[in-house]
Scaffold this active site. Structure first.
Site, PDB file in Angstrom:
ATOM      1  N   TRP A   1     -16.974  -4.202  -1.768  1.00 17.36           N
ATOM      2  CA  TRP A   1     -16.725  -3.529  -0.479  1.00 17.36           C
ATOM      3  C   TRP A   1     -17.517  -2.244  -0.319  1.00 17.36           C
ATOM      4  O   TRP A   1     -17.866  -1.854   0.778  1.00 17.36           O
ATOM      5  CB  TRP A   1     -15.226  -3.270  -0.291  1.00 17.36           C
ATOM      6  CG  TRP A   1     -14.619  -2.197  -1.130  1.00 17.36           C
ATOM      7  CD1 TRP A   1     -14.278  -2.290  -2.444  1.00 17.36           C
ATOM      8  CD2 TRP A   1     -14.267  -0.879  -0.727  1.00 17.36           C
ATOM      9  NE1 TRP A   1     -13.729  -1.109  -2.881  1.00 17.36           N
ATOM     10  CE2 TRP A   1     -13.703  -0.216  -1.843  1.00 17.36           C
ATOM     11  CE3 TRP A   1     -14.358  -0.168   0.478  1.00 17.36           C
ATOM     12  CZ2 TRP A   1     -13.251   1.102  -1.790  1.00 17.36           C
ATOM     13  CZ3 TRP A   1     -13.897   1.137   0.521  1.00 17.36           C
ATOM     14  CH2 TRP A   1     -13.350   1.766  -0.596  1.00 17.36           C
TER      15      TRP A   1
ATOM     16  N   GLU B   1      -9.720   2.532  -5.380  1.00 22.36           N
ATOM     17  CA  GLU B   1      -9.333   3.908  -5.069  1.00 22.36           C
ATOM     18  C   GLU B   1      -8.110   4.391  -5.848  1.00 22.36           C
ATOM     19  O   GLU B   1      -7.091   4.736  -5.255  1.00 22.36           O
ATOM     20  CB  GLU B   1      -9.059   4.024  -3.563  1.00 22.36           C
ATOM     21  CG  GLU B   1     -10.280   3.691  -2.735  1.00 22.36           C
ATOM     22  CD  GLU B   1     -10.045   3.825  -1.229  1.00 22.36           C
ATOM     23  OE1 GLU B   1     -10.956   4.307  -0.551  1.00 22.36           O
ATOM     24  OE2 GLU B   1      -8.969   3.427  -0.739  1.00 22.36           O
TER      25      GLU B   1
ATOM     26  N   ASP C   1       0.867  -1.191   0.000  1.00 25.78           N
ATOM     27  CA  ASP C   1       0.000   0.000   0.000  1.00 25.78           C
ATOM     28  C   ASP C   1       0.896   1.231   0.000  1.00 25.78           C
ATOM     29  O   ASP C   1       2.127   1.105  -0.009  1.00 25.78           O
ATOM     30  CB  ASP C   1      -0.962  -0.016   1.204  1.00 25.78           C
ATOM     31  CG  ASP C   1      -2.320   0.566   0.830  1.00 25.78           C
ATOM     32  OD1 ASP C   1      -2.349   1.732   0.400  1.00 25.78           O
ATOM     33  OD2 ASP C   1      -3.341  -0.135   0.950  1.00 25.78           O
TER      34      ASP C   1
ATOM     35  N   ASP D   1     -12.271  -2.456  11.226  1.00 24.79           N
ATOM     36  CA  ASP D   1     -11.532  -1.281  11.720  1.00 24.79           C
ATOM     37  C   ASP D   1     -12.509  -0.236  12.263  1.00 24.79           C
ATOM     38  O   ASP D   1     -12.092   0.753  12.855  1.00 24.79           O
ATOM     39  CB  ASP D   1     -10.633  -0.674  10.636  1.00 24.79           C
ATOM     40  CG  ASP D   1     -11.344  -0.338   9.334  1.00 24.79           C
ATOM     41  OD1 ASP D   1     -12.442  -0.892   9.073  1.00 24.79           O
ATOM     42  OD2 ASP D   1     -10.808   0.479   8.555  1.00 24.79           O
TER      43      ASP D   1
ATOM     44  N   TYR E   1     -16.173  -4.367   8.043  1.00 22.94           N
ATOM     45  CA  TYR E   1     -14.995  -3.553   8.316  1.00 22.94           C
ATOM     46  C   TYR E   1     -14.698  -3.531   9.806  1.00 22.94           C
ATOM     47  O   TYR E   1     -15.268  -2.760  10.575  1.00 22.94           O
ATOM     48  CB  TYR E   1     -15.169  -2.153   7.702  1.00 22.94           C
ATOM     49  CG  TYR E   1     -14.662  -2.181   6.273  1.00 22.94           C
ATOM     50  CD1 TYR E   1     -15.081  -3.196   5.421  1.00 22.94           C
ATOM     51  CD2 TYR E   1     -13.725  -1.274   5.799  1.00 22.94           C
ATOM     52  CE1 TYR E   1     -14.590  -3.291   4.131  1.00 22.94           C
ATOM     53  CE2 TYR E   1     -13.231  -1.357   4.512  1.00 22.94           C
ATOM     54  CZ  TYR E   1     -13.668  -2.378   3.686  1.00 22.94           C
ATOM     55  OH  TYR E   1     -13.175  -2.480   2.415  1.00 22.94           O
TER      56      TYR E   1
ATOM     57  N   TRP F   1      -8.243  -3.383   8.361  1.00 21.20           N
ATOM     58  CA  TRP F   1      -7.360  -2.313   7.892  1.00 21.20           C
ATOM     59  C   TRP F   1      -6.713  -1.701   9.117  1.00 21.20           C
ATOM     60  O   TRP F   1      -7.397  -1.423  10.110  1.00 21.20           O
ATOM     61  CB  TRP F   1      -8.166  -1.255   7.134  1.00 21.20           C
ATOM     62  CG  TRP F   1      -8.837  -1.800   5.918  1.00 21.20           C
ATOM     63  CD1 TRP F   1     -10.151  -2.113   5.776  1.00 21.20           C
ATOM     64  CD2 TRP F   1      -8.217  -2.118   4.663  1.00 21.20           C
ATOM     65  NE1 TRP F   1     -10.389  -2.594   4.512  1.00 21.20           N
ATOM     66  CE2 TRP F   1      -9.224  -2.608   3.812  1.00 21.20           C
ATOM     67  CE3 TRP F   1      -6.909  -2.025   4.179  1.00 21.20           C
ATOM     68  CZ2 TRP F   1      -8.973  -3.016   2.499  1.00 21.20           C
ATOM     69  CZ3 TRP F   1      -6.664  -2.426   2.876  1.00 21.20           C
ATOM     70  CH2 TRP F   1      -7.681  -2.912   2.046  1.00 21.20           C
ATOM     71  N   THR F   2      -5.402  -1.475   9.049  1.00 21.11           N
ATOM     72  CA  THR F   2      -4.715  -1.223  10.317  1.00 21.11           C
ATOM     73  C   THR F   2      -4.175   0.204  10.508  1.00 21.11           C
ATOM     74  O   THR F   2      -3.248   0.407  11.282  1.00 21.11           O
ATOM     75  CB  THR F   2      -3.555  -2.222  10.479  1.00 21.11           C
ATOM     76  OG1 THR F   2      -2.681  -2.070   9.350  1.00 21.11           O
ATOM     77  CG2 THR F   2      -4.064  -3.649  10.531  1.00 21.11           C
ATOM     78  N   GLU F   3      -4.764   1.158   9.822  1.00 25.17           N
ATOM     79  CA  GLU F   3      -4.310   2.541  10.043  1.00 25.17           C
ATOM     80  C   GLU F   3      -4.266   2.866  11.528  1.00 25.17           C
ATOM     81  O   GLU F   3      -3.344   3.518  12.009  1.00 25.17           O
ATOM     82  CB  GLU F   3      -5.269   3.533   9.367  1.00 25.17           C
ATOM     83  CG  GLU F   3      -5.203   3.570   7.850  1.00 25.17           C
ATOM     84  CD  GLU F   3      -6.242   2.685   7.199  1.00 25.17           C
ATOM     85  OE1 GLU F   3      -6.610   1.640   7.780  1.00 25.17           O
ATOM     86  OE2 GLU F   3      -6.689   3.015   6.084  1.00 25.17           O
TER      87      GLU F   3
ATOM     88  N   HIS G   1      -2.989   3.002  -4.707  1.00 25.51           N
ATOM     89  CA  HIS G   1      -2.360   2.601  -3.451  1.00 25.51           C
ATOM     90  C   HIS G   1      -0.938   2.101  -3.696  1.00 25.51           C
ATOM     91  O   HIS G   1      -0.535   1.068  -3.166  1.00 25.51           O
ATOM     92  CB  HIS G   1      -3.191   1.527  -2.748  1.00 25.51           C
ATOM     93  CG  HIS G   1      -4.438   2.083  -2.111  1.00 25.51           C
ATOM     94  ND1 HIS G   1      -4.408   2.887  -0.999  1.00 25.51           N
ATOM     95  CD2 HIS G   1      -5.748   1.964  -2.440  1.00 25.51           C
ATOM     96  CE1 HIS G   1      -5.653   3.233  -0.664  1.00 25.51           C
ATOM     97  NE2 HIS G   1      -6.489   2.698  -1.533  1.00 25.51           N
TER      98      HIS G   1
HETATM   99  C1  TNX Z   1     -10.791   1.736   2.126  1.00 23.12           C
HETATM  100  S1  TNX Z   1     -11.471  -1.094   1.313  1.00 23.12           S
HETATM  101  C2  TNX Z   1      -9.690   1.093   1.597  1.00 23.12           C
HETATM  102  C3  TNX Z   1      -8.481   0.924   2.428  1.00 23.12           C
HETATM  103  C4  TNX Z   1      -8.630   1.589   3.766  1.00 23.12           C
HETATM  104  C5  TNX Z   1     -10.013   1.334   4.313  1.00 23.12           C
HETATM  105  C6  TNX Z   1     -10.243   1.885   5.685  1.00 23.12           C
HETATM  106  C7  TNX Z   1     -10.507  -0.666   0.244  1.00 23.12           C
HETATM  107  C8  TNX Z   1     -10.552  -1.494  -0.904  1.00 23.12           C
HETATM  108  N1  TNX Z   1      -9.726   0.424   0.406  1.00 23.12           N
HETATM  109  O1  TNX Z   1      -7.359   1.402   1.712  1.00 23.12           O
HETATM  110  O2  TNX Z   1      -7.653   1.092   4.619  1.00 23.12           O
HETATM  111  O3  TNX Z   1     -10.965   1.911   3.450  1.00 23.12           O
HETATM  112  O4  TNX Z   1     -11.477   1.474   6.196  1.00 23.12           O
END
Ligand code: TNX
Length: 765
Positions: A400, A334, A198, A427, A425, A475-477, A271
């Site tokens: 998602w 994204e 990422d 997170d 999710y 997701w580990t932010e 990413h």
């Molecule tokens: C969206 S889910 C993202 C991740 C982020 C996450 C945080 C996805 C395909 N992309 O890059 O970590 O939201 O919830």
């Protein structure tokens, strides 16, 4: 205590068996995920040091797993044939699903039958859950274990049962990855989606491109606190690392031994800032960038020059060597198209390939990679953006951003894995208690995960076949430590295991909770830092015959709720809750769950603001999105505001792309001094406050200015405010028209997607 009473209590807690002179209590089975069928029978099996394991050759591996597990406490023998006092593994090709098994426990023997080793392995996981938790950490001290006689027949509902883990935003040790895999195996999950790359760090050793590891694996510092807290602050500490190929091989083998496929994810075209930091020639501008130090979506994405494809093919060659998985995740999510739009090479590529826009260029990108992977005998899996601009022919879609992607893909006869943000999710916050550790936002309590139905209603039988399963995403932010990952993943992972394994008719939330209360002992023995929200109070405002009352409840049985209305924390001396609390004015309720000795969970707080619209009639032109419908439209005028940090709690309503029209009927002409409400602005999750709200009053009101447009304030903050004051206004009806923010423009988080409007309490005073 009278003996009868004692018996009654014992039976209440477990199963009661009698055996010659002893009376033994065996806990009722608390298996997660719940099996398809479980029949308790009379008697018990005594597992002792004299128990032997005997098995058909096919089941050698599962028998060895069981032996290793039991050997921590017993000197179990392995023999080919043993008539009694054995655990025997037998082949049964008649079992309908490959992963199914039958487990029968009689006083003489434990018999496991399965069509193959995988089913036998799952039988072992079930058997393991019938044994005391102390076996998990080698603290079992007895000489024998009494196991109730029973018959279990079991098989999974979905073929894909997964958990994801992001190791880019934060990195975790090899031992931790194995511990995570162990937990998946215990819960009969079969897929580990390993998010290895990422913007914030590249985590897999690639021998051909060493800079990925010397540069791409490290960031110079990391964001401190929440992304929404501005100005952004950083810790000034270099952070990073990666898994060597030897470590990866070891982990892959470890997972294989537990029947878990690891799907590696190599993100593209977005990413990928850590890659471009390592090799700037792979970006459109060719200029140096750094590995990202904060979260979000970045514009540095792979350029579509040939050099990128050469690079990716060589990287993938090494990835394929390490991961035998048929599916390779190529990301696809994204990817802002800003760079491509002004890049000569990308624009030329669009012309020569006859592509009408940048979406089609992304689709071209993904299809080329798919072709390459297909030529190596592999398939691609990607986030649902891969649907845009034309889906690659054989791709599996991971849905998602809701379930629409899943529906489109399944109708086009593509396989789908369900991971909608609304239910998968992990997170997001799991409790609305403000004492929770910092998380990304949103609200996904255990119960919501548990009730997730991965099958979209819009699909017919034939299309349903393409929904192969579901997965929880971690997701580990906001999870810098392994302990924090565990806190967020457990127990929601347990709920997800039941979503993907168990039959819908077998699921029951309160039964799950009672099994979980026991299962927590096992998690503890496994040293898993699970979140315990079992002893929390939940509240609900109710309206009956125009009278409001507030009810409290908690999930587990045999506990007391105590509460106060004076703002003090409840103690063992506070009033016991036994009936709904009448609400006649603004009220603050504090409550907590107690046993006879102490408070068990966190303290619950609810503030009810008894304003003029509370309990009145409200109508909406549209319904909130199914995933964010909270306590429904009445929740907008129930006196309770939403949480500051969790826009998904039941007081926030979410609308995806819809313009809103809200009418409140106060029932009589009423003096109105102020109207207030709030909009949530979590741009990273595509929540954008509207620019304005149009306020109108009914014909019978006493002002000329019956319609006015009011600008929404604080649109740069997390909570934007709509606030309007009146002098001498009386009206019986109020209408608020709230235009949606619209499609999110380039340069903003979530660009190209519809924005969400999230609104909470409308306070009329
Ligand atoms: C969206 S889910 C993202 C991740 C982020 C996450 C945080 C996805 C395909 N992309 O890059 O970590 O939201 O919830």
């Amino acid at each position: 205590m009278q003996i009868n009473k004692l018996l009654f209590i014992l039976v209440g807690f477990g199963l009661f068996f009698s055996c010659k002179n002893e009376r033994i209590v065996i806990e009722k089975p608390n298996i997660i995920p719940i099996p398809s069928s479980l029949k308790i029978e009379a008697g018990q099996y005594n597992l002792t040091a004299n128990t032997a394991i005997n098995f058909d050759d096919d089941f050698k591996a599962s028998a060895a797993f069981l032996k290793a597990y039991l050997s921590k406490s017993f000197q179990i023998k392995t023999k080919k044939e043993a008539p009694t006092n054995t655990i025997s593994f037998k082949k049964d090709t008649l079992l309908s699903k490959a992963e199914g098994y039958k487990l029968r426990i009689t006083p003489q023997l434990i018999s496991i039958s399965a069509a193959n080793n995988k089913g036998a392995f799952y039988a072992v996981q079930t058997l393991r859950q019938l044994l005391p938790a102390t076996l998990e950490n080698n603290t079992f001290e007895d000489e024998k274990i009494n196991i109730p006689c029973l018959t279990i027949e079991d098989e999974p509902q979905y073929e894909y049962r997964g958990m994801h883990l992001d190791v880019s935003r934060h990195l975790f040790s090899v031992n931790f990855i194995k511990k995570y895999i162990d937990a998946l195996a215990l819960l009969k999950m079969n897929t580990f989606h390993w998010h290895l790359t990422d913007d914030q760090g590249w985590r897999i050793e690639i021998k051909n491109y060493p800079e990925l590891n010397t540069i791409g694996a490290y960031r110079k510092e990391t964001l401190v606190g929440h992304y929404n807290d501005t100005p952004h602050q950083f810790d000034g500490k270099k952070y990073g690392g990666f898994y060597t190929q030897d470590e990866i091989k070891d982990i892959v083998k470890y997972a294989q031994d537990r029947h878990i496929t690891i799907i590696p994810e190599i993100e593209m075209p977005g990413h990928s800032q850590a890659v471009i930091a390592s090799y700037p020639k792979l970006g459109c501008t060719l200029s140096p960038v750094e590995v990202a130090t904060k979260w979000g979506v970045f514009e540095e994405i792979y350029c579509t020059r040939e050099a990128t494809f050469t690079f990716l093919e060589q990287v993938l060659d090494e990835v394929l060597e390490l991961f035998p998985s048929e599916n390779i995740h190529i990301g696809g999510d994204e990817a802002p198209k800003t760079r491509w739009k002004t890049c000569k090479d990308c624009q030329r590529r669009m012309k020569t390939e006859g592509l009408k826009d940048e979406q089609e260029l992304q689709s071209y990108f993904i299809k080329r990679i798919e072709n390459y992977l297909n030529s190596k005998g592999r398939q691609i899996i990607g986030w649902d953006e891969i649907l845009e601009g034309g889906l690659a022919p054989n791709a599996t879609v991971m849905s998602w951003r809701g379930i629409e992607g899943a529906i489109t893909a399944a109708k086009a006869q593509h396989k789908v894995v369900m991971t909608p943000t609304s239910h998968s999710y992990f997170d997001y916050y799991q409790s609305d208690n403000e004492e929770e550790p910092l998380a990304i936002g949103g609200f996904l309590p255990l119960e919501k995960v548990y009730h997730f139905n991965p099958m979209p209603e819009a699909l017919n039988k034939a299309q349903q076949r393409y929904i192969i399963g579901a997965q929880g995403n971690v997701w580990t932010e906001y999870m810098p430590t392994e302990a924090q990952v565990e806190y967020m993943a457990f127990p929601r992972m347990l709920a997800m295991s039941e979503v993907v394994w168990s039959q819908a008719k077998r699921k029951n939330y309160s039964d799950f909770i009672s099994r979980l209360e026991h299962f927590n002992k096992r998690l503890k023995a496994l040293d898993i830092n699970y979140a315990n929200h079992l002893y929390e109070v939940e509240g609900e405002l109710q309206s009956k015959n125009n009278k409001l009352s507030y009810s409290l409840k908690t999930l587990t049985t045999n506990k007391t709720i105590r509460y106060t209305l004076d703002g003090n924390r409840p103690t063992l001396n506070s009033k016991i809750y036994d009936a709904a609390i009448p609400i006649l004015k603004s009220t603050t309720i504090k409550a907590a769950v107690f046993n006879t000795e102490k408070q068990l969970g966190q303290t619950f707080l609810e503030t009810i603001n008894y304003h003029k619209a509370v309990g009145k009639k409200i109508t909406l032109n549209t319904t909130p999105h199914k995933a964010y419908s909270g306590s429904g439209k009445d929740g907008l005028i129930n006196g309770i505001s939403g949480s500051h940090s969790r826009y998904g709690d039941k007081e926030w309503l979410g609308f995806w792309g819809d313009d809103l029209e809200i009418t409140i009927d106060l029932g009589a002409i009423t003096k109105i001094n102020t109207i207030k409400t709030r909009f949530y602005n979590a741009n990273g999750q595509w929540l954008y406050a509207p620019e304005e709200v149009i306020v109108e009053f009914s014909e019978d009101c006493n002002v000329k200015d019956k319609r006015q447009s009011v600008k929404v304030k604080n649109r740069d903050s997390l909570l934007s405010k709509f606030n309007v004051k009146f002098e001498g206004l009386s009206a019986s009806k109020i209408r608020l028209t709230i235009p949606n923010y619209g499609t999110i423009p380039e340069g903003k988080q979530g660009a190209g997607n519809k924005a969400w409007t999230f609104i909470d309490e409308i306070i009329v005073k």
